[in-house]
Design a protein around this motif. Sequence first.
Motif, short mmCIF file in Angstrom:
data_model
loop_
_atom_site.label_atom_id
_atom_site.label_comp_id
_atom_site.label_asym_id
_atom_site.label_seq_id
_atom_site.Cartn_x
_atom_site.Cartn_y
_atom_site.Cartn_z
N VAL A 7 0.72 -1.23 0.05
CA VAL A 7 -0.05 0.01 -0.03
C VAL A 7 0.99 1.28 -0.05
CG1 VAL A 7 -1.72 1.27 1.24
CG2 VAL A 7 -1.88 -1.21 1.05
N ASN A 8 1.73 1.45 0.84
CA ASN A 8 2.77 2.59 0.91
C ASN A 8 4.00 2.05 1.03
OD1 ASN A 8 4.21 4.88 1.66
ND2 ASN A 8 2.30 5.51 2.34
N ALA A 9 4.90 1.92 -0.39
CA ALA A 9 6.16 1.58 -0.43
C ALA A 9 6.90 2.39 0.29
CB ALA A 9 6.52 1.47 -1.93
N SER A 10 6.96 4.01 0.31
CA SER A 10 7.73 4.90 1.03
C SER A 10 7.87 4.66 2.61
CB SER A 10 7.35 6.30 0.55
OG SER A 10 7.63 6.40 -0.83
N GLU A 11 6.72 4.37 3.07
CA GLU A 11 6.55 4.07 4.50
C GLU A 11 7.20 2.58 4.88
OE1 GLU A 11 2.76 4.52 6.44
OE2 GLU A 11 2.68 6.49 5.47
N LEU A 12 7.21 1.76 3.88
CA LEU A 12 7.89 0.43 4.29
C LEU A 12 9.35 0.72 4.02
CD1 LEU A 12 7.53 -2.58 4.59
CD2 LEU A 12 7.33 -2.86 2.35
N ALA A 13 9.83 1.65 3.14
CA ALA A 13 11.06 1.66 3.02
C ALA A 13 11.71 2.48 4.12
CB ALA A 13 11.59 2.48 1.40
N ALA A 14 11.09 3.10 4.65
CA ALA A 14 11.59 4.30 5.73
C ALA A 14 11.63 3.31 7.00
CB ALA A 14 10.63 5.40 6.05
N ALA A 146 8.68 11.06 -8.25
CA ALA A 146 8.98 12.42 -8.26
C ALA A 146 9.00 13.31 -7.05
CB ALA A 146 7.96 13.27 -9.24
N SER A 147 8.37 12.45 -5.93
CA SER A 147 8.25 13.06 -4.64
C SER A 147 8.80 12.07 -3.60
CB SER A 147 6.85 13.86 -4.21
OG SER A 147 5.95 12.71 -4.43
N PRO A 148 10.14 11.91 -3.27
CA PRO A 148 10.30 10.96 -2.20
C PRO A 148 10.04 11.38 -0.97
CG PRO A 148 12.28 11.66 -3.58
CD PRO A 148 11.20 12.62 -4.01
N SER A 149 9.50 10.80 -0.13
CA SER A 149 9.34 10.84 1.35
C SER A 149 10.37 11.53 2.14
CB SER A 149 8.91 9.71 1.92
OG SER A 149 8.74 9.88 3.24
N ALA A 150 10.07 12.62 2.87
CA ALA A 150 10.89 13.04 3.78
C ALA A 150 11.60 12.20 4.95
CB ALA A 150 10.31 14.33 4.56
#
Length: 170
Positions: A7-14, A146-150
Motif C-alpha cells: 500500500v505505501n512503499a515509501s513508508e515501508l522503505a523508511a 517525483a516526490s520521495p518521502s521526507a
Amino acid sequence: MRIYRVVNASELAAAYAAADYGVTLDGDTVRLRVGEPATDLEAYWPASRYVFVTAWNPASEPHSDTINESADALLVSQLDADGVARLRAWAQGPDGHWHEPGWLLADVDDHAADHLAREFGQAGVLCWTRGEPVRLRMLIQRPDPASPSASESPYTDWPGETVPETQCAG
C-alpha cells in the motif's frame, strides 16, 4: 515468483531503513545500519559484496512461525544448492517489537540477490560493497518517484533509479 502489492512503499522503505540489523560472530553481536559502513563485520568476514535477505513475513504481512520457518528452510536449501556462504542474521524494529531471522550472504551478485528476495516475497534487501555504507535496495516501485518521502534514507535505492557505481546496482 510471488507478486505483492504494498500500500505505501515509501513508508515501508523508511521502516526498513530505520530497522536494526545484526549478525552474531564468535558470541559478539555486530550491528548493521542502513547508511553506515560495516567495518567490524567486513574485518571479521571478508567478502567483496554483502546481502541481507529473509524469507519471513512475505509482503511485510505477519505469518505464523511454522509458515516462516518452512519458508526459511526452503531459502536455506536454495542457498545450499547454490553454494552461497552465509551467516545467520536478523532484523528488528527500532522499538524491538518486530523481529525477523534472516541470512547475511557473501559475494552474491545483485541479480541473484533480487531473485532470491522476490522468490520469497520480500520488498527489499540490504546490500553493499565492501568499504561502502550499507544500502537498502527496494524491489518494488516507489509510488511517486517525483516526490520521495521526507523520512526516506538517502541510502535507499529504487528500481529504475541511477545508483552510484560503487553501490548496489539492480
